[in-house]
Design a protein around this motif. Sequence first.
Motif, mmCIF file in Angstrom:
data_model
loop_
_atom_site.group_PDB
_atom_site.id
_atom_site.type_symbol
_atom_site.label_atom_id
_atom_site.label_comp_id
_atom_site.label_asym_id
_atom_site.label_seq_id
_atom_site.Cartn_x
_atom_site.Cartn_y
_atom_site.Cartn_z
ATOM 1 N N GLU A 121 2.532 4.934 5.565
ATOM 2 C CA GLU A 121 1.886 6.273 4.742
ATOM 3 C C GLU A 121 0.417 5.684 4.417
ATOM 4 O OE1 GLU A 121 4.484 7.998 2.265
ATOM 5 O OE2 GLU A 121 6.660 8.989 4.189
ATOM 6 N N ILE A 122 1.028 4.603 4.389
ATOM 7 C CA ILE A 122 -0.892 4.783 3.309
ATOM 8 C C ILE A 122 -2.197 3.791 4.229
ATOM 9 C CG2 ILE A 122 -1.507 3.330 1.942
ATOM 10 C CD1 ILE A 122 0.097 2.717 0.333
ATOM 11 N N PHE A 123 -2.055 3.225 5.357
ATOM 12 C CA PHE A 123 -2.161 3.366 6.506
ATOM 13 C C PHE A 123 -3.307 4.327 7.090
ATOM 14 C CE2 PHE A 123 -3.458 2.156 10.665
ATOM 15 C CZ PHE A 123 -4.614 1.178 10.706
ATOM 16 N N SER A 124 -1.810 5.240 7.169
ATOM 17 C CA SER A 124 -2.373 6.472 7.535
ATOM 18 C C SER A 124 -3.786 7.421 7.302
ATOM 19 C CB SER A 124 -1.337 7.310 8.026
ATOM 20 O OG SER A 124 -0.693 6.830 9.037
ATOM 21 N N ARG A 125 -3.344 7.023 5.422
ATOM 22 C CA ARG A 125 -4.512 8.012 5.294
ATOM 23 C C ARG A 125 -5.969 6.947 4.644
ATOM 24 N NH1 ARG A 125 0.151 8.267 0.468
ATOM 25 N NH2 ARG A 125 -0.494 6.669 -0.390
ATOM 26 N N VAL A 126 -6.273 6.109 4.645
ATOM 27 C CA VAL A 126 -6.912 4.909 5.002
ATOM 28 C C VAL A 126 -7.336 4.727 6.001
ATOM 29 C CG1 VAL A 126 -6.686 4.110 2.641
ATOM 30 C CG2 VAL A 126 -5.691 2.880 4.443
ATOM 31 N N SER A 127 -7.110 5.240 6.924
ATOM 32 C CA SER A 127 -6.869 4.587 8.863
ATOM 33 C C SER A 127 -8.202 5.011 9.100
ATOM 34 C CB SER A 127 -6.162 5.588 9.921
ATOM 35 O OG SER A 127 -6.395 6.435 9.873
ATOM 36 N N THR A 128 -9.864 5.671 7.993
ATOM 37 C CA THR A 128 -10.475 6.156 7.697
ATOM 38 C C THR A 128 -11.685 5.534 7.849
ATOM 39 O OG1 THR A 128 -11.040 7.856 6.939
ATOM 40 C CG2 THR A 128 -10.839 8.350 9.124
ATOM 41 N N VAL A 169 -10.550 1.001 -0.321
ATOM 42 C CA VAL A 169 -10.051 2.847 -1.087
ATOM 43 C C VAL A 169 -8.623 2.499 -0.290
ATOM 44 C CG1 VAL A 169 -9.646 4.448 0.831
ATOM 45 C CG2 VAL A 169 -11.860 3.357 0.649
ATOM 46 N N VAL A 170 -7.767 0.988 -0.101
ATOM 47 C CA VAL A 170 -6.464 0.743 0.519
ATOM 48 C C VAL A 170 -5.741 0.406 -0.880
ATOM 49 C CG1 VAL A 170 -4.555 -0.787 1.138
ATOM 50 C CG2 VAL A 170 -6.323 -0.274 2.490
ATOM 51 N N TYR A 171 -6.279 -0.294 -2.153
ATOM 52 C CA TYR A 171 -5.771 -0.576 -3.499
ATOM 53 C C TYR A 171 -5.623 0.233 -4.713
ATOM 54 C CZ TYR A 171 -6.643 -4.986 -2.733
ATOM 55 O OH TYR A 171 -6.582 -6.504 -2.399
ATOM 56 N N GLN A 172 -6.483 1.641 -3.822
ATOM 57 C CA GLN A 172 -6.597 2.902 -5.179
ATOM 58 C C GLN A 172 -5.498 4.018 -4.889
ATOM 59 O OE1 GLN A 172 -10.093 5.183 -4.444
ATOM 60 N NE2 GLN A 172 -9.647 7.088 -5.501
ATOM 61 N N GLU A 173 -4.926 4.220 -3.379
ATOM 62 C CA GLU A 173 -4.113 4.257 -2.737
ATOM 63 C C GLU A 173 -2.249 3.902 -3.170
ATOM 64 O OE1 GLU A 173 -3.190 6.815 -0.948
ATOM 65 O OE2 GLU A 173 -5.972 7.784 -1.283
ATOM 66 N N LEU A 174 -2.426 2.486 -3.013
ATOM 67 C CA LEU A 174 -1.603 1.736 -3.575
ATOM 68 C C LEU A 174 -1.301 1.563 -5.701
ATOM 69 C CD1 LEU A 174 -1.940 -1.725 -2.334
ATOM 70 C CD2 LEU A 174 -0.126 -0.217 -1.608
ATOM 71 N N GLN A 175 -2.687 2.550 -6.111
ATOM 72 C CA GLN A 175 -2.454 2.780 -7.364
ATOM 73 C C GLN A 175 -1.400 4.276 -7.377
ATOM 74 O OE1 GLN A 175 -6.482 2.258 -8.740
ATOM 75 N NE2 GLN A 175 -5.302 -0.098 -9.802
ATOM 76 N N ARG A 176 -2.098 4.975 -7.064
ATOM 77 C CA ARG A 176 -1.512 6.199 -6.765
ATOM 78 C C ARG A 176 -0.135 6.334 -6.509
ATOM 79 N NH1 ARG A 176 -4.052 9.994 -2.459
ATOM 80 N NH2 ARG A 176 -2.357 11.637 -3.075
ATOM 81 N N GLU A 177 0.051 4.767 -5.607
ATOM 82 C CA GLU A 177 2.057 5.184 -5.838
ATOM 83 C C GLU A 177 2.884 5.071 -6.801
ATOM 84 O OE1 GLU A 177 3.230 6.353 -3.202
ATOM 85 O OE2 GLU A 177 1.355 6.652 -2.068
ATOM 86 N N ALA A 178 2.125 4.353 -8.121
ATOM 87 C CA ALA A 178 2.969 3.328 -9.430
ATOM 88 C C ALA A 178 3.965 2.982 -8.520
ATOM 89 C CB ALA A 178 3.397 4.696 -10.408
ATOM 90 N N LEU A 179 3.227 1.449 -7.906
ATOM 91 C CA LEU A 179 4.327 0.339 -7.366
ATOM 92 C C LEU A 179 4.668 -0.516 -8.710
ATOM 93 C CD1 LEU A 179 3.849 0.423 -3.927
ATOM 94 C CD2 LEU A 179 5.013 2.088 -4.578
ATOM 95 N N MET A 180 5.584 -0.685 -8.396
ATOM 96 C CA MET A 180 5.925 -1.665 -8.922
ATOM 97 C C MET A 180 5.957 -3.634 -8.613
ATOM 98 S SD MET A 180 8.291 -0.920 -11.524
ATOM 99 C CE MET A 180 9.092 -2.413 -12.183
ATOM 100 N N PRO A 181 5.159 -4.501 -9.381
ATOM 101 C CA PRO A 181 4.191 -5.820 -8.583
ATOM 102 C C PRO A 181 4.570 -5.871 -7.632
ATOM 103 C CG PRO A 181 3.991 -6.186 -11.137
ATOM 104 C CD PRO A 181 5.152 -4.691 -10.727
ATOM 105 N N ASP A 182 6.063 -6.291 -7.758
ATOM 106 C CA ASP A 182 6.723 -6.292 -6.194
ATOM 107 C C ASP A 182 6.348 -6.470 -4.849
ATOM 108 O OD1 ASP A 182 8.442 -5.082 -7.011
ATOM 109 O OD2 ASP A 182 10.663 -6.561 -6.649
ATOM 110 N N LYS A 183 6.615 -4.631 -5.066
ATOM 111 C CA LYS A 183 6.573 -3.737 -3.692
ATOM 112 C C LYS A 183 5.559 -3.696 -3.672
ATOM 113 C CE LYS A 183 8.899 -0.417 -1.664
ATOM 114 N NZ LYS A 183 9.881 -0.149 -0.517
#
Length: 99
Positions: free
Chosen positions: A40-47, A63-77
Amino acid sequence: MGALYWQAPTESELLQLGLKARHFPPPQVTLWPECVLPIEIFSRVSTQWRVGAGGPIGLDYNVVYQELQREALMPDKHDEVMAGIRIIERAALAHMQQH
């Protein structure tokens, strides 16, 4: 990786081959649950590719890190998802170099 970039043949290609669109069904892909978010994240940043003189060299990780931040993941995830994105990125680069 081919399923991500799959495209149906155009009408003119089908006419040249004498075939119908039904002869080219889209690939069916079943994702493991741990692969869904990286895809899903790759699809969002694929351009968002960094490009050098020879073509794409990698994703823009800002851009990838920004999308990861939006997911509010735990560090290991976060690390697990990023590892998945890197695998997809390498496969996409290999696919692009072949075509």
